[in-house]
Motif scaffolding. Structure first.
Motif, PDB file in Angstrom:
ATOM      1  N   TRP A  44      44.767  59.023  71.819  1.00 27.55           N
ATOM      2  CA  TRP A  44      43.415  58.578  72.030  1.00 27.55           C
ATOM      3  C   TRP A  44      42.980  57.418  71.259  1.00 27.55           C
ATOM      4  CZ3 TRP A  44      39.644  63.706  72.238  1.00 27.55           C
ATOM      5  CH2 TRP A  44      40.156  64.235  73.267  1.00 27.55           C
ATOM      6  N   ARG A  45      43.561  57.380  70.071  1.00 30.29           N
ATOM      7  CA  ARG A  45      43.494  56.069  69.197  1.00 30.29           C
ATOM      8  C   ARG A  45      43.951  54.867  69.931  1.00 30.29           C
ATOM      9  NH1 ARG A  45      42.526  56.903  63.876  1.00 30.29           N
ATOM     10  NH2 ARG A  45      43.710  58.798  63.929  1.00 30.29           N
ATOM     11  N   ALA A  48      41.281  54.706  74.662  1.00 27.07           N
ATOM     12  CA  ALA A  48      40.146  55.463  74.331  1.00 27.07           C
ATOM     13  C   ALA A  48      39.756  56.092  75.836  1.00 27.07           C
ATOM     14  CB  ALA A  48      39.156  54.533  73.992  1.00 27.07           C
ATOM     15  N   SER A  81      34.646  55.663  68.544  1.00 23.84           N
ATOM     16  CA  SER A  81      34.138  56.064  69.757  1.00 23.84           C
ATOM     17  C   SER A  81      33.334  54.938  70.302  1.00 23.84           C
ATOM     18  CB  SER A  81      33.058  57.188  69.245  1.00 23.84           C
ATOM     19  OG  SER A  81      31.812  56.672  68.541  1.00 23.84           O
ATOM     20  N   ASN A  82      33.058  55.205  71.554  1.00 24.51           N
ATOM     21  CA  ASN A  82      32.230  54.214  72.424  1.00 24.51           C
ATOM     22  C   ASN A  82      31.287  54.689  73.147  1.00 24.51           C
ATOM     23  OD1 ASN A  82      33.488  55.170  74.733  1.00 24.51           O
ATOM     24  ND2 ASN A  82      35.299  53.778  74.434  1.00 24.51           N
ATOM     25  N   HIS A  85      32.086  57.408  75.567  1.00 22.36           N
ATOM     26  CA  HIS A  85      32.255  58.865  74.965  1.00 22.36           C
ATOM     27  C   HIS A  85      30.938  59.526  74.932  1.00 22.36           C
ATOM     28  CE1 HIS A  85      35.864  56.959  73.071  1.00 22.36           C
ATOM     29  NE2 HIS A  85      36.554  57.364  74.419  1.00 22.36           N
TER      30      HIS A  85
END
Length: 416
Positions: A44-45, A48, A81-82, A85
């Motif tokens: 995920w890093r 995203a 996070s964005n 998310h």
């Protein structure tokens, strides 16, 4: 071994990540979520979008608390996070009206370096609407320009709907008239519904009439709301006129809701002949009556002393494959009771018991009144006793504490 209240699904072979999380259920702990995500966080890093897919999946399963835990694990692990998310988690709150959680997430976004956008604000306003928080919905709407997120027609539609559901028709009209963006059909329909629920039929009719002037198409939803407003104040002639004259004139095809609203208006006005006329016209526009239509029609026949017609309608429902509901049975029991047809009332009561419906106070009272009118006193006493027993059982069942939250009920119904 499970860590807490959920299942230990972290090491199940052949099970996808989303399925493992969903299997935990709404009572999952952050430790359980961390265990499942431990091998995925590095992926995920780097990408995203993978996190967005999982969060959106949890939203589809209506698991906002679990989605929030996933987001929390991400933040604790230093994964950036964005806005997508947060949007996914807030959307999961919206579906269940979890306005407190949605508002908490919205307030937390700037603290994590994410600036909320219009989609986020709209979702929170919609969540407030579903949660009955109209004042909070208006407050968020008014704060959007100061936070560089200009409201659009979707924002106003959600806010107007929040006012509508809380009976705040004045606020709904104020929002509609002061919109800085061009109102659409959804905005008008929401405002019309607000007037309808408050019995403001003239205002509802005025809004409907104004739609063509602002180049908006009137539709079955807006017409149905105005017809329902007419029903509330006994304007059955206007309701029928809107259905049979104005809608075809505007090339709007009536649907079941439109017909049911007009039939209910006629029923309220005691116009059983008009009701029968509307029922007969439904097949002409390829619209079949539903249980609501029949229930109103049966009540109209009952008020007009036409109990035979009410019985005929109940039989017609069976013939067309439409299962009668409690309201249908009760309407015919009341109609037959007033005509001294106590045997028919008892037969219908027995039929209810043999189906999946349980006779209620209305059913027993109507049947007992029928027997009383006919002088069959021993049956009257028996029916009153049966009603009291049924009421006692109903009260005991309703007193059982509902220990599950709505989220848990949704989860368990689909993951037994």
């Amino acid at each position: 071994m499970a860590l807490g209240g959920g299942r230990d699904c972290g090491n199940l072979p052949g099970v996808g990540l989303l399925e493992k999380l969903v299997a935990l259920g709404p009572a999952a702990s952050q430790q359980q979520v961390s265990q499942i995500l431990s091998t995925e966080l590095e992926h995920w890093r780097k990408n995203a979008k993978k996190a967005t897919v999982i969060l959106s999946g949890l939203a589809r399963h209506r698991l906002p608390s679990l989605a929030r835990l996933v987001l929390s694990v991400m933040l604790h692990s230093g994964i950036e996070s964005n806005v997508f998310h947060y949007s996914a988690v807030i959307t999961s709150c919206e579906k269940l009206g979890k306005w407190e959680l949605a508002l908490s997430l919205l307030n937390k976004m700037p603290q994590t370096g994410v600036l909320p956008d219009r989609i986020n604000y709209n979702a929170v306003i919609s969540t407030c609407e579903k949660g009955g928080q109209w004042q909070l919905a208006l407050s968020i709407l008014n704060s959007m320009p100061d936070l560089r997120a200009m409201p659009n027609e979707i924002s106003y539609s959600a806010a107007i709907s929040a006012c509508e559901k809380s009976g705040q028709w004045q606020w709904a009209l104020s929002l509609l008239s002061n919109m800085p963006v061009i109102a659409d059909e959804i905005n008008y329909s929401a405002a019309i519904s607000a007037c309808e629920k408050a019995g403001q039929w003239l205002l509802a009719l005025n809004l409907l009439s104004n739609m063509p002037a602002v180049r908006l198409m009137q539709d079955a939803i807006s017409f149905s709301a105005v017809i329902s407003a007419c029903e509330r104040v006994g304007q059955w002639r206007l309701a029928v006129s809107l259905l049979l004259r104005k809608m075809p004139e505007m090339k709007v095809f009536p649907d079941k809701i439109s017909f049911s609203a007009a039939i209910s208006a006629c029923e309220q006005g005691g116009q059983w002949q008009a009701v029968l006329g509307l029922l007969s016209k439904m097949p002409e526009v390829r619209t079949a009556p539903n249980s609501v239509s029949y229930s109103a029609a049966m009540s109209a026949c009952e008020k007009g002393g036409k109990w035979q017609l009410a019985v005929h309608m109940l039989c017609s429902m069976h013939e067309t494959g439409l299962a009668p509901n409690e309201m249908n049975y009760n309407a015919v029991i009341i109609a037959s009771g007033k005509s001294f047809s106590w045997q028919l009332a008892l037969g219908l009561l027995r039929d209810m018991s043999q189906t999946c419906f349980t006779p209620d106070e209305v059913s027993y009272s109507a049947a007992a009144a029928s027997c009383e009118l006919a002088g069959v006193w021993h049956l009257t006493v028996s029916l009153w006793s049966s009603m009291q027993a049924a009421t006692t059982i109903s009260l005991k069942l309703s007193a059982v504490p509902q220990v599950r939250a709505s989220e848990s009920a949704v989860w368990s119904s689909t993951h037994v």
